[in-house]
Design a protein around this motif. Structure first.
Motif, PDB file in Angstrom:
ATOM      1  N   ALA A  22       0.881  -0.974   0.066  1.00  0.00           N
ATOM      2  CA  ALA A  22       0.021  -0.053  -0.014  1.00  0.00           C
ATOM      3  C   ALA A  22       0.808   1.278  -0.151  1.00  0.00           C
ATOM      4  O   ALA A  22       0.513   2.108  -0.614  1.00  0.00           O
ATOM      5  N   ALA A  23       1.907   1.213   0.680  1.00  0.00           N
ATOM      6  CA  ALA A  23       2.825   2.533   0.999  1.00  0.00           C
ATOM      7  C   ALA A  23       3.608   2.721  -0.407  1.00  0.00           C
ATOM      8  O   ALA A  23       4.364   3.763  -0.710  1.00  0.00           O
ATOM      9  N   ASP A  24       3.796   1.778  -1.276  1.00  0.00           N
ATOM     10  CA  ASP A  24       4.659   1.793  -2.194  1.00  0.00           C
ATOM     11  C   ASP A  24       4.128   2.211  -3.696  1.00  0.00           C
ATOM     12  O   ASP A  24       4.551   1.802  -4.708  1.00  0.00           O
ATOM     13  N   ASP A  25       2.730   2.650  -3.581  1.00  0.00           N
ATOM     14  CA  ASP A  25       2.047   3.030  -4.920  1.00  0.00           C
ATOM     15  C   ASP A  25       1.893   1.997  -5.872  1.00  0.00           C
ATOM     16  O   ASP A  25       1.882   2.117  -6.955  1.00  0.00           O
ATOM     17  N   ALA A  26       1.879   0.623  -5.363  1.00  0.00           N
ATOM     18  CA  ALA A  26       1.628  -0.435  -6.188  1.00  0.00           C
ATOM     19  C   ALA A  26       0.476  -0.873  -6.502  1.00  0.00           C
ATOM     20  O   ALA A  26       0.197  -1.825  -7.378  1.00  0.00           O
ATOM     21  N   ILE A  27      -0.768  -0.197  -5.826  1.00  0.00           N
ATOM     22  CA  ILE A  27      -2.107  -0.446  -6.019  1.00  0.00           C
ATOM     23  C   ILE A  27      -2.638   0.358  -6.995  1.00  0.00           C
ATOM     24  O   ILE A  27      -2.588   1.646  -7.071  1.00  0.00           O
ATOM     25  N   LYS A  28      -2.905  -0.317  -8.180  1.00  0.00           N
ATOM     26  CA  LYS A  28      -3.457   0.519  -9.413  1.00  0.00           C
ATOM     27  C   LYS A  28      -4.852  -0.248  -9.781  1.00  0.00           C
ATOM     28  O   LYS A  28      -5.004  -1.069 -10.688  1.00  0.00           O
ATOM     29  N   PRO A  29      -6.012   0.687  -9.369  1.00  0.00           N
ATOM     30  CA  PRO A  29      -7.214   0.088  -9.430  1.00  0.00           C
ATOM     31  C   PRO A  29      -7.703  -0.086 -11.071  1.00  0.00           C
ATOM     32  O   PRO A  29      -8.178  -0.993 -11.582  1.00  0.00           O
ATOM     33  N   TYR A  30      -6.875   0.730 -11.847  1.00  0.00           N
ATOM     34  CA  TYR A  30      -7.009   0.739 -13.377  1.00  0.00           C
ATOM     35  C   TYR A  30      -5.989   1.398 -13.941  1.00  0.00           C
ATOM     36  O   TYR A  30      -5.185   2.252 -13.507  1.00  0.00           O
ATOM     37  N   LEU A  31      -5.273   0.645 -14.922  1.00  0.00           N
ATOM     38  CA  LEU A  31      -3.987   0.960 -15.680  1.00  0.00           C
ATOM     39  C   LEU A  31      -4.568   0.942 -17.110  1.00  0.00           C
ATOM     40  O   LEU A  31      -4.904   0.028 -17.716  1.00  0.00           O
ATOM     41  N   SER A  32      -4.382   2.195 -17.792  1.00  0.00           N
ATOM     42  CA  SER A  32      -4.419   2.470 -19.118  1.00  0.00           C
ATOM     43  C   SER A  32      -3.314   1.848 -19.977  1.00  0.00           C
ATOM     44  O   SER A  32      -2.357   1.806 -19.432  1.00  0.00           O
ATOM     45  N   VAL A  67       4.812   0.593 -16.863  1.00  0.00           N
ATOM     46  CA  VAL A  67       4.835   0.244 -15.748  1.00  0.00           C
ATOM     47  C   VAL A  67       5.098  -1.313 -15.543  1.00  0.00           C
ATOM     48  O   VAL A  67       5.871  -1.637 -14.754  1.00  0.00           O
ATOM     49  N   LEU A  68       5.025  -2.051 -16.710  1.00  0.00           N
ATOM     50  CA  LEU A  68       5.439  -3.353 -16.367  1.00  0.00           C
ATOM     51  C   LEU A  68       6.791  -3.624 -16.468  1.00  0.00           C
ATOM     52  O   LEU A  68       7.405  -4.403 -16.087  1.00  0.00           O
ATOM     53  N   LYS A  69       7.453  -2.787 -17.167  1.00  0.00           N
ATOM     54  CA  LYS A  69       9.121  -2.638 -17.342  1.00  0.00           C
ATOM     55  C   LYS A  69      10.001  -1.982 -16.073  1.00  0.00           C
ATOM     56  O   LYS A  69      10.640  -2.594 -15.707  1.00  0.00           O
ATOM     57  N   THR A  70       8.963  -1.072 -15.131  1.00  0.00           N
ATOM     58  CA  THR A  70       9.886  -0.250 -14.418  1.00  0.00           C
ATOM     59  C   THR A  70       9.387  -0.905 -12.957  1.00  0.00           C
ATOM     60  O   THR A  70      10.147  -0.669 -12.089  1.00  0.00           O
ATOM     61  N   ASP A  71       8.227  -1.304 -12.870  1.00  0.00           N
ATOM     62  CA  ASP A  71       7.768  -1.738 -11.496  1.00  0.00           C
ATOM     63  C   ASP A  71       7.770  -3.138 -11.209  1.00  0.00           C
ATOM     64  O   ASP A  71       7.503  -3.869 -12.005  1.00  0.00           O
ATOM     65  N   ALA A  72       8.333  -3.547 -10.125  1.00  0.00           N
ATOM     66  CA  ALA A  72       8.828  -4.940  -9.880  1.00  0.00           C
ATOM     67  C   ALA A  72       7.557  -5.555  -9.404  1.00  0.00           C
ATOM     68  O   ALA A  72       7.284  -6.799  -9.132  1.00  0.00           O
ATOM     69  N   THR A  73       6.522  -4.638  -8.463  1.00  0.00           N
ATOM     70  CA  THR A  73       5.513  -5.104  -7.668  1.00  0.00           C
ATOM     71  C   THR A  73       4.362  -4.114  -8.070  1.00  0.00           C
ATOM     72  O   THR A  73       4.352  -3.014  -7.995  1.00  0.00           O
ATOM     73  N   PHE A  74       3.441  -4.753  -8.161  1.00  0.00           N
ATOM     74  CA  PHE A  74       2.007  -4.211  -8.478  1.00  0.00           C
ATOM     75  C   PHE A  74       0.834  -5.004  -8.481  1.00  0.00           C
ATOM     76  O   PHE A  74       0.870  -6.169  -8.826  1.00  0.00           O
ATOM     77  N   VAL A  75      -0.447  -4.534  -7.968  1.00  0.00           N
ATOM     78  CA  VAL A  75      -1.589  -5.118  -8.413  1.00  0.00           C
ATOM     79  C   VAL A  75      -2.467  -4.295  -9.131  1.00  0.00           C
ATOM     80  O   VAL A  75      -2.703  -3.126  -8.590  1.00  0.00           O
ATOM     81  N   ALA A  76      -2.900  -4.709 -10.331  1.00  0.00           N
ATOM     82  CA  ALA A  76      -3.438  -3.692 -11.354  1.00  0.00           C
ATOM     83  C   ALA A  76      -4.693  -4.180 -12.056  1.00  0.00           C
ATOM     84  O   ALA A  76      -4.627  -5.503 -12.158  1.00  0.00           O
ATOM     85  N   ALA A  77      -5.368  -3.382 -12.454  1.00  0.00           N
ATOM     86  CA  ALA A  77      -6.449  -3.998 -13.350  1.00  0.00           C
ATOM     87  C   ALA A  77      -6.734  -3.097 -14.616  1.00  0.00           C
ATOM     88  O   ALA A  77      -5.968  -2.107 -14.729  1.00  0.00           O
ATOM     89  N   THR A  78      -6.961  -3.898 -15.822  1.00  0.00           N
ATOM     90  CA  THR A  78      -6.933  -3.403 -16.983  1.00  0.00           C
ATOM     91  C   THR A  78      -8.044  -3.976 -17.914  1.00  0.00           C
ATOM     92  O   THR A  78      -8.518  -4.804 -17.526  1.00  0.00           O
ATOM     93  N   THR A  79      -8.080  -3.349 -19.260  1.00  0.00           N
ATOM     94  CA  THR A  79      -9.028  -4.058 -19.986  1.00  0.00           C
ATOM     95  C   THR A  79      -8.475  -4.086 -21.410  1.00  0.00           C
ATOM     96  O   THR A  79      -9.106  -4.268 -22.391  1.00  0.00           O
ATOM     97  N   ASN A  80      -7.058  -4.000 -21.573  1.00  0.00           N
ATOM     98  CA  ASN A  80      -6.641  -3.836 -22.500  1.00  0.00           C
ATOM     99  C   ASN A  80      -5.814  -5.060 -22.531  1.00  0.00           C
ATOM    100  O   ASN A  80      -4.866  -5.571 -21.732  1.00  0.00           O
TER     101      ASN A  80
END
Length: 309
Positions: free
Chosen positions: A277-287, A293-306
């Protein structure tokens, strides 16, 4: 001496009076985004404007109102890929606060209407018009905000005149006091609209795999073509399984009073919430424009439609 109840020690919300501070602005902006056949997604209305020295123009340029660099992706979060496939839909997203104080939490409610029904539709070249009404808030009460914003968006469309935005300004003013009450410390409010049962039924044992991946701070992506809300809700439902993840944004917010900080301290005593939560890794939607983000962030939880993700 009787031992205190565990629930009373950890989860008692602070008194409402401690949070009723007029300096705590919970609704930062209400906006309207639309799609232009030549310029794509664009910002058409913003209240209040983010610059005290600059007002949003009354006569909108075709390219739309200019956005700060930090919000360059905002039009594609407000009107995400696949939104045109549904008559009405919604999504959640996060953007950085312009003052550098944490995160703003976005809720976008999208609708479509036949162009022939609109007042002043001479310049419209398509048979239907789609717009998104967006609220940027200091508190991550996505479901609570969406419940109210959906009704406001419906009423805005029923006017048949998108130039009349008084209802949006009044709605933003009315929404602020509702969010000022610290309901977001209570799990029932944070879980509004989250499909927990559906997630368990659909994923079954794979839900445990996703949960472990989140605990191990790996990369987790929820993908759904339509409605957009499915991917966002599934992500938040997964996060809700860990205490403190859904309301962690309140703790880091500049608007969080001492009572909320005290609640955060109680969670920390149990090593909660997760560092996720503190690392800005939660992304409710990702355009799709945030593909890097896939290349730079080692950790995330994201949602997308693409499907590119």
């Amino acid at each position: 001496m009787d031992e205190p109840e565990f629930d009373d020690v950890l989860f008692t919300p602070p008194p409402i009076q401690e949070h009723l501070d007029s300096s705590n602005v919970m609704v930062e902006h209400v906006m309207v985004f639309g799609f232009h056949h030549s310029f794509g997604n664009r910002l058409e209305f913003a209240h209040p404007h983010w610059s005290a020295d600059e007002k949003a123009p009354d006569d909108l340029a075709k390219s739309g109102i200019a956005l700060p660099d930090a919000w360059a992706h905002l039009p594609f979060l407000a009107l995400p890929d696949g939104a045109h496939l549904a008559e009405d839909d919604y999504c959640y997203f996060n953007v950085p606060a312009l003052d550098g104080a944490g995160t703003l939490f976005g809720v976008s409610c999208m609708r479509q209407i036949s162009a022939s029904k609109l007042v002043g539709s001479a310049e419209i070249t398509r048979s239907s018009v789609q717009k998104a009404v967006v609220v940027l808030s200091r508190v991550p009460m996505y479901g609570k905000i969406r419940e109210r914003l959906a009704e406001v968006t419906k009423a805005y469309f029923e006017q048949m005149d998108f130039d009349n935005r008084d209802i949006l300004i009044k709605a933003a003013e009315a929404l602020g006091p509702v969010l000022s009450v610290p309901l977001y410390l209570n799990d029932p409010v944070l879980h509004i609209g989250l499909p927990l049962r559906t997630l368990v039924v659909k994923l079954r044992r794979q839900l445990l795999v996703l949960f472990k991946a989140m605990l191990l701070e790996l990369r987790v992506v929820f993908y759904a073509v339509r409605p957009v809300a499915d991917s966002c809700n599934s992500l938040l439902a997964l996060l809700s399984l860990v205490p403190g993840l859904l309301n962690q944004g309140v703790v880091t917010s500049v608007a969080a009073p001492a009572a909320i900080q005290d609640h955060a301290q109680r969670l920390r005593e149990f090593a909660l919430p997760l560092p996720l939560a503190a690392d800005d890794a939660i992304k409710p939607y990702l355009s799709v424009l945030q593909y890097d983000v896939l290349k730079t962030d080692a950790t995330f939880v994201a949602a997308t439609t693409n499907a590119l993700f």
